[in-house]
Design an enzyme around this catalytic site. Structure first.
Site, PDB file in Angstrom:
ATOM      1  N   GLU A   1      62.519  47.841  47.544  1.00 18.47           N
ATOM      2  CA  GLU A   1      61.267  47.905  46.778  1.00 18.47           C
ATOM      3  C   GLU A   1      60.082  48.378  47.616  1.00 18.47           C
ATOM      4  O   GLU A   1      59.073  48.805  47.063  1.00 18.47           O
ATOM      5  CB  GLU A   1      60.959  46.559  46.125  1.00 18.47           C
ATOM      6  CG  GLU A   1      62.008  46.092  45.125  1.00 18.47           C
ATOM      7  CD  GLU A   1      62.069  46.914  43.831  1.00 18.47           C
ATOM      8  OE1 GLU A   1      61.535  48.041  43.787  1.00 18.47           O
ATOM      9  OE2 GLU A   1      62.687  46.418  42.865  1.00 18.47           O
TER      10      GLU A   1
ATOM     11  N   ASP B   1      52.228  49.529  24.053  1.00 21.97           N
ATOM     12  CA  ASP B   1      53.019  49.401  25.275  1.00 21.97           C
ATOM     13  C   ASP B   1      52.913  47.930  25.687  1.00 21.97           C
ATOM     14  O   ASP B   1      51.985  47.246  25.276  1.00 21.97           O
ATOM     15  CB  ASP B   1      52.379  50.332  26.322  1.00 21.97           C
ATOM     16  CG  ASP B   1      52.721  49.951  27.740  1.00 21.97           C
ATOM     17  OD1 ASP B   1      53.919  49.933  28.057  1.00 21.97           O
ATOM     18  OD2 ASP B   1      51.794  49.669  28.526  1.00 21.97           O
TER      19      ASP B   1
ATOM     20  N   GLY C   1      63.504  53.706  34.591  1.00 23.84           N
ATOM     21  CA  GLY C   1      63.941  52.812  33.530  1.00 23.84           C
ATOM     22  C   GLY C   1      65.096  51.902  33.914  1.00 23.84           C
ATOM     23  O   GLY C   1      65.596  51.143  33.098  1.00 23.84           O
ATOM     24  N   GLU C   2      65.544  51.989  35.179  1.00 20.28           N
ATOM     25  CA  GLU C   2      66.690  51.168  35.601  1.00 20.28           C
ATOM     26  C   GLU C   2      66.446  50.368  36.876  1.00 20.28           C
ATOM     27  O   GLU C   2      66.741  49.185  36.943  1.00 20.28           O
ATOM     28  CB  GLU C   2      67.931  52.050  35.786  1.00 20.28           C
ATOM     29  CG  GLU C   2      68.353  52.717  34.479  1.00 20.28           C
ATOM     30  CD  GLU C   2      69.703  53.397  34.556  1.00 20.28           C
ATOM     31  OE1 GLU C   2      70.353  53.338  35.627  1.00 20.28           O
ATOM     32  OE2 GLU C   2      70.108  53.990  33.546  1.00 20.28           O
ATOM     33  N   GLY C   3      65.920  51.025  37.902  1.00 22.58           N
ATOM     34  CA  GLY C   3      65.703  50.320  39.160  1.00 22.58           C
ATOM     35  C   GLY C   3      65.843  51.227  40.373  1.00 22.58           C
ATOM     36  O   GLY C   3      65.573  52.427  40.273  1.00 22.58           O
TER      37      GLY C   3
ATOM     38  N   SER D   1      59.236  51.678  46.492  1.00 22.85           N
ATOM     39  CA  SER D   1      58.988  51.885  45.065  1.00 22.85           C
ATOM     40  C   SER D   1      57.540  51.559  44.715  1.00 22.85           C
ATOM     41  O   SER D   1      56.924  50.705  45.336  1.00 22.85           O
ATOM     42  CB  SER D   1      59.914  50.989  44.236  1.00 22.85           C
ATOM     43  OG  SER D   1      59.505  50.950  42.886  1.00 22.85           O
TER      44      SER D   1
END
Ligand code: ADP
Ligand code: MG
Length: 286
Positions: free
Chosen positions: A68, A38, A101-103, A71
């Protein structure tokens, strides 16, 4: 190997900070052909920092921070830290949505705002100039996060996460032993390649969705036994799928639970040490 040899092997590992949960894993290590890593938190330190903001800095950061704030992604932390450093306050966001995986997406001051990669911003058109700038930053191993408001890109934020000090040496040791090295990441291909070049990794599989890491491990198993080294929540399935799952001690609980081996010191050079330990353990009784 005899049970005694296995106990000696695992005991030696423990002293070096290489926790082997079950002696049988040590036997699998002997046959590994490919080591898959990873990126974030495994090869890199895992503490990304904002390096560049393109566009109106205050506007770009305050809009991005508005989203954000909700998040938990490491990139979100980097953006929140940068906004705090610049004393920029985030506006309130509603209808927050995280897309793996995108935002992230939300409504801010009546505007529909998106903060994330090119998959997320999708059809929002971008100037050639901004695109060139983004590619340049990505080639410098910086992750680019676009900020779009009402179908218009207002800027981008470049975020850098540097390789751990010992990553390069660790990869060189594995390659010297004849192993294939692969990086498997959700990040962009350009960024992944730039990091891979810095540490000497041969092959890059980028833009991988969180749920797809285990499938890629399965595909690599067609060429022989695979060890997967990771730290994140989304690495857990790949850690279980691999012939040998190696979790970073600093990793999430679920990664540590899924790995057969745990590297307490978070030093990737311990992957080669585990290999040597396995060889010694099994040669002794042959
Ligand atoms: P990885 O853990 O390998 O970095 P993720 O699947 O978590 O991959 O994320 C992949 C990509 O999705 C990131 O590189 C980024 O471009 C984008 N992304 C995910 N979450 C966020 C977020 N909260 N803010 C901005 N971009 C994000
Ligand atoms: Mg990670």
């Amino acid at each position: 190997a005899t049970p005694t040899a296995l106990m000696v092997g695992t005991g030696r590992g423990a002293k070096m900070g290489i926790l082997i949960k079950n002696g049988e894993v040590l036997e699998e290590v002997n046959d590994v052909k490919t080591v898959v890593f990873d990126k974030t938190g495994t090869i890199t330190v895992g503490k990304p920092e904002v390096t560049d903001v393109i566009g109106d800095t205050d506007q770009v950061l305050s809009l991005a921070a508005a989203l954000e704030e909700s998040s938990e992604h490491p990139l979100a932390t980097a953006i929140m830290n940068e906004a705090a450093d610049k004393a920029i306050t985030a506006e309130a966001a509603t209808n927050f949505e995280a897309i793996r995986g995108e935002g992230v997406k939300a409504t801010v001051a009546g505007k529909s705002v998106m903060v994330g990669n090119d998959k997320l911003i999708g059809r929002v058109s971008m100037t050639k100039e901004l695109e060139t700038k983004a590619h340049q930053l990505q080639n410098e191993a910086k992750t680019v996060v676009y900020v779009a408001a009402d179908d218009q890109i207002i800027g981008l934020i470049a975020i850098q996460d540097t390789p751990k000090e010992t990553s390069k040496a660790a990869i060189a040791e594995l390659k010297a032993k004849g192993l294939e090295t692969v990086m498997l990441t959700g990040d962009n291909e350009r960024v992944a390649k730039a990091i891979a070049d810095q540490v000497g990794i041969d092959k890059v599989i980028a833009d991988v969705l969180p749920g797809d890491k285990a499938d890629h491990v399965k595909q690599l198993q067609a060429d022989g036994k695979v060890a997967f080294v990771g730290d994140g929540i989304n690495d857990a399935p790949a850690l279980s799928t691999a012939d040998v799952g190696i979790a970073m001690g600093s990793g999430t609980d679920i990664a540590i639970e899924s790995g057969g081996i745990v590297l307490v010191k978070n030093d990737l050079r311990d992957v080669a040490k585990a290999l040597e330990l396995s060889r010694k353990t099994f040669n002794r009784i042959k």
